[in-house]
Design an enzyme around this catalytic site. Sequence first.
Site, PDB file in Angstrom:
ATOM      1  N   GLY A   1       0.806  -1.221   0.000  1.00  0.00           N
ATOM      2  CA  GLY A   1       0.000   0.000   0.000  1.00  0.00           C
ATOM      3  C   GLY A   1       0.837   1.269   0.000  1.00  0.00           C
ATOM      4  O   GLY A   1       1.832   1.386  -0.712  1.00  0.00           O
TER       5      GLY A   1
ATOM      6  N   ASP B   1       8.519  -4.003   8.384  1.00  0.00           N
ATOM      7  CA  ASP B   1       7.136  -4.443   8.556  1.00  0.00           C
ATOM      8  C   ASP B   1       7.129  -5.664   9.469  1.00  0.00           C
ATOM      9  O   ASP B   1       8.186  -6.165   9.848  1.00  0.00           O
ATOM     10  CB  ASP B   1       6.463  -4.747   7.203  1.00  0.00           C
ATOM     11  CG  ASP B   1       4.976  -4.392   7.219  1.00  0.00           C
ATOM     12  OD1 ASP B   1       4.279  -4.801   8.174  1.00  0.00           O
ATOM     13  OD2 ASP B   1       4.505  -3.707   6.287  1.00  0.00           O
TER      14      ASP B   1
ATOM     15  N   VAL C   1       6.432  -3.163  15.114  1.00  0.00           N
ATOM     16  CA  VAL C   1       6.719  -1.845  15.698  1.00  0.00           C
ATOM     17  C   VAL C   1       6.274  -1.744  17.145  1.00  0.00           C
ATOM     18  O   VAL C   1       6.732  -0.868  17.881  1.00  0.00           O
ATOM     19  CB  VAL C   1       6.085  -0.683  14.887  1.00  0.00           C
ATOM     20  CG1 VAL C   1       6.743  -0.532  13.533  1.00  0.00           C
ATOM     21  CG2 VAL C   1       4.577  -0.847  14.774  1.00  0.00           C
TER      22      VAL C   1
ATOM     23  N   ASN D   1       4.945   5.042   9.266  1.00  0.00           N
ATOM     24  CA  ASN D   1       3.763   4.821   8.433  1.00  0.00           C
ATOM     25  C   ASN D   1       2.906   3.646   8.913  1.00  0.00           C
ATOM     26  O   ASN D   1       1.725   3.578   8.589  1.00  0.00           O
ATOM     27  CB  ASN D   1       4.229   4.591   6.989  1.00  0.00           C
ATOM     28  CG  ASN D   1       3.133   4.026   6.117  1.00  0.00           C
ATOM     29  OD1 ASN D   1       2.175   4.732   5.783  1.00  0.00           O
ATOM     30  ND2 ASN D   1       3.218   2.754   5.780  1.00  0.00           N
TER      31      ASN D   1
ATOM     32  N   LEU E   1     -18.141   2.576  18.502  1.00  0.00           N
ATOM     33  CA  LEU E   1     -17.585   2.618  19.858  1.00  0.00           C
ATOM     34  C   LEU E   1     -18.412   1.748  20.805  1.00  0.00           C
ATOM     35  O   LEU E   1     -17.871   1.108  21.706  1.00  0.00           O
ATOM     36  CB  LEU E   1     -17.542   4.073  20.354  1.00  0.00           C
ATOM     37  CG  LEU E   1     -16.905   4.265  21.735  1.00  0.00           C
ATOM     38  CD1 LEU E   1     -15.476   3.762  21.765  1.00  0.00           C
ATOM     39  CD2 LEU E   1     -16.971   5.725  22.156  1.00  0.00           C
TER      40      LEU E   1
ATOM     41  N   TYR F   1      -9.349   4.505  15.607  1.00  0.00           N
ATOM     42  CA  TYR F   1      -8.441   4.960  14.551  1.00  0.00           C
ATOM     43  C   TYR F   1      -8.292   6.481  14.600  1.00  0.00           C
ATOM     44  O   TYR F   1      -7.185   7.024  14.544  1.00  0.00           O
ATOM     45  CB  TYR F   1      -8.986   4.509  13.198  1.00  0.00           C
ATOM     46  CG  TYR F   1      -8.082   4.788  12.018  1.00  0.00           C
ATOM     47  CD1 TYR F   1      -6.902   4.074  11.844  1.00  0.00           C
ATOM     48  CD2 TYR F   1      -8.427   5.753  11.076  1.00  0.00           C
ATOM     49  CE1 TYR F   1      -6.080   4.326  10.766  1.00  0.00           C
ATOM     50  CE2 TYR F   1      -7.612   6.010   9.984  1.00  0.00           C
ATOM     51  CZ  TYR F   1      -6.437   5.294   9.832  1.00  0.00           C
ATOM     52  OH  TYR F   1      -5.627   5.540   8.752  1.00  0.00           O
TER      53      TYR F   1
ATOM     54  N   LYS G   1      -4.982   8.739  15.177  1.00  0.00           N
ATOM     55  CA  LYS G   1      -4.484   9.653  14.151  1.00  0.00           C
ATOM     56  C   LYS G   1      -4.537  11.108  14.612  1.00  0.00           C
ATOM     57  O   LYS G   1      -3.672  11.921  14.245  1.00  0.00           O
ATOM     58  CB  LYS G   1      -5.268   9.452  12.850  1.00  0.00           C
ATOM     59  CG  LYS G   1      -5.008   8.074  12.212  1.00  0.00           C
ATOM     60  CD  LYS G   1      -3.525   7.836  11.955  1.00  0.00           C
ATOM     61  CE  LYS G   1      -3.260   6.567  11.160  1.00  0.00           C
ATOM     62  NZ  LYS G   1      -1.815   6.367  10.907  1.00  0.00           N
TER      63      LYS G   1
ATOM     64  N   THR H   1      -6.368   2.301  -2.201  1.00  0.00           N
ATOM     65  CA  THR H   1      -5.513   1.208  -1.730  1.00  0.00           C
ATOM     66  C   THR H   1      -6.379  -0.032  -1.559  1.00  0.00           C
ATOM     67  O   THR H   1      -7.596   0.021  -1.701  1.00  0.00           O
ATOM     68  CB  THR H   1      -4.886   1.524  -0.356  1.00  0.00           C
ATOM     69  OG1 THR H   1      -5.940   1.671   0.593  1.00  0.00           O
ATOM     70  CG2 THR H   1      -4.059   2.789  -0.390  1.00  0.00           C
TER      71      THR H   1
END
Lengths: 448, 428
Positions: free
Chosen positions: A217, A237, A261, A287, A296, A352, A356, A389
């Site tokens: 992606g 990755d 990560v 990324n 929620l 998410y 972000k 993507t």
Amino acid sequence: MAADLYGDLVRTGLGRKVVSSLHLPNPVRLRRYAPQAPLIEGPVVVAGHGAAPLASPITSMLTSSAIDVLGEVPADGRVGAVVADLSAAEHPQDLESLRAVVSPALKGLATCGRVIVVGRPPQAASTAAQSAARQALEGITRSIGKELRRGATANLVLVAEGADANVDATIRFLLSGRSAFVSGQVVTVGDGQPSQPADWARPLAGRVAVVTGAARGIGASIAEVLARDGATVVAVDLPAAGDALASVANAVGGTALQVDVTAADAGRRIVDHATTRHGRLDIVVHNAGITRDKLLVNTDAARWHSVLDVNLMSILRMNEVILGDGGLRDGGHLVLVASVAGIAGNRGQTSYAASKAGVVGLTRALGSDPRLRDRGITVNAVAPGFIETEMTARIPLGTREAGRRLSSLQQGGLPVDVAETIAWLSQDVNAGVTGNVVRVCGQSLLGA
Amino acid sequence: MASTPRRAAILGGNRIPFARQNGAYAQASNQDMLTATLDGLAARFGLAGEHVDEVVAGAVLKHSRDFNLTREAVLGSALVPTTAAYDLQQACGTGLEATILVANKIALRQLDAGIAGGVDSSSDAPIALDEGFRQTLLAANRAKTPAARARALARFRPRQLLPSIPQNLEPRTGLSMGDHMAITTARWAITREAQDELAAASHHNLAAAYDRGFLDDLVTPYLGLTRDANLRPGTSLDKLAMLKPVFGRGEGATMTAGNSTPLTDGASAVLLASEDWAAAHGLAPLAFFVDGQDAAVDYVSGDEGLLMAPVYAVPRLLARQGLTLQDFDYYEIHEAFASTVLVTLKAWEDTEFCATRLGLDAPLGSIDRARLNVNGSSLAAGHPFAATGGRIVASLAKMLHERGPGSRGLISICAAGGQGVVAILEGA
């Protein structure tokens, strides 16, 4: 990737007729960057208000790039881009200069043309009238972005007093095909010590860049673009994505590092790999990210934690090593990947959006961290909007079409558009740009 | 002219997860798997577009069309097309033998960097024509007249249509490797419990190694497999005890599917280089190759067990290096069968065996079992014959690197045909 059938249809003869008679969205194929192509097909009109102090450095930069620069719109009306320098505006009445420069240029503005407004940061204004005039530029630019059609974009560059010499890289980016999907954005240029690349076609030559989430992606595209610009890429990755990661690393002539990560030692392993294998660490692109979408009301703690841990908390942990001794070099660049969802919010994406939006907050904090400023390290984020993507291909058709069309450019962006923006934020010549969050969203109406 | 030997460094390795026969890699050929393994190695070490002098690898089960298997894999990989390559084969010793060859060439300055590897597919096995049918076709091909050709073809019999499928049998005894091992197991009185214990430890050790990320830079996923398909993290002595013996007969049969390695598909590769090449490429050696030794036993007319050759090879290697069996931080004894490992250890402890068979004044003695196959071995990972050597070399090199400079590891691999290959690595 799901085909953009509508986008293809409107490029046929019949499609064009239907679209224009029904006033449907009419997306064009965007002009994208190629290393040997000119920054922009001219001419470029550069004018402004009063002394227009930035007009002259911008003019000489363009002239040295063999671009035809004019002081006003030519007789045939055809213009590749217009740059309006309003940095000397003192009062809202001065905004008439902007209207006078930009308005006549719009009718003959080329397909995928550019409108760039240059001003000063309102926060630094010395009078209320000056602050009002400066802030007005944002409203004007965003409105122009929405007025423009045929792939043209409008962006605002706010140049801090004394940072006029640092504006080069940003103007180049906004004129070029690198910024194909960037519109309605405000980029702030401050002080810093930019160094010009030896070769503008390979601005990252000799640099070592780490890209997390590089197996597919947007991450794979970032690896490709950084490598094209000259960087040696460490593609990172999950171990479970190692086969796709190996293809990316081999394709760009870099190295693959299989590490989760969220592992406690991820930062250490990344820094060690870059510095022992490649001798240095100049650029880190955080990324890697996941979605675990649920309303929620249905989100449990495990789901909530996994998104925040991968998308945000892992960055905090890795940064302790990356920004520590022996990590990212002084003058290096950190680029984070936020999302329009983190700005606008999205139904079913609370976790998410939390992660972000957190990335935006982290970027602002690191961008103004005096220790990092002293070290010349820039920290910026890109916030992708609707990008074509595998992930967005899974969105139901109706929602997907809405996502594509509800933007000034009336189409989805490509992973390469995000990658080009990141590559720009990774250039040493861009040292004056830090703490910025640049949306790559085609001026999406979401969260605008 | 520089002719002094130098040290060969092991820089790391790569393998694909091993799959059980007719599992995830059922449709993958040896060439597919070896190519993917080389690509993973190239990505890990940045070898795309870099020059590596030689790639040496092989397969035990091999199609006749794969006469240039390794070179074809190189041409399909990210390595530059100017990389020389050739095949080498010594049954289950292939991977380690390839490593010894590349290390020796580096030591002799014939190479600066090389890749040693191996691959085997038990799923995509070559199937041959019936031998009678093959002779008929060859005779027809030699015939000069249509009449002679017809006469030759007339010798064809329908039963010759049955294909000849390769079997895990020793050609000179007609016994399977398991049957052979069962004889040795009984001779050395290795208990079922001891074998099951070793098998369980292998699974638990490998699972733990995966869990702590030890294999993150040793394995690259392939065709949807991210861990060895044979690995059973949850296995236990109770579960293993329930399996019926598959080799040996009657009361004394102890070898089950749980304490024997299954047929497996997979590939591995190891990157070796001179210290100069490593430094020039920013790669830190994990270990150095010290020495290697082969041995073979007469299992046909003599009375030695088929898989006993490493027992003979190790004392020769130790004598040459002036080391004792106890001078090692890690022991990697290939688990063809759990009992292979246990017999090997027992033989080294046996005064009479060491005196009469190995010609030693004193037995080699016992080892600290906590240093044996600490990250699992073939019982858990599986054993794609030619790929096992590369798996062990890369993994041991990493263990020795973590242990520190000067640490020592011993590798012992038994092979079909009564052969064995052993080697010593030293931590860098």
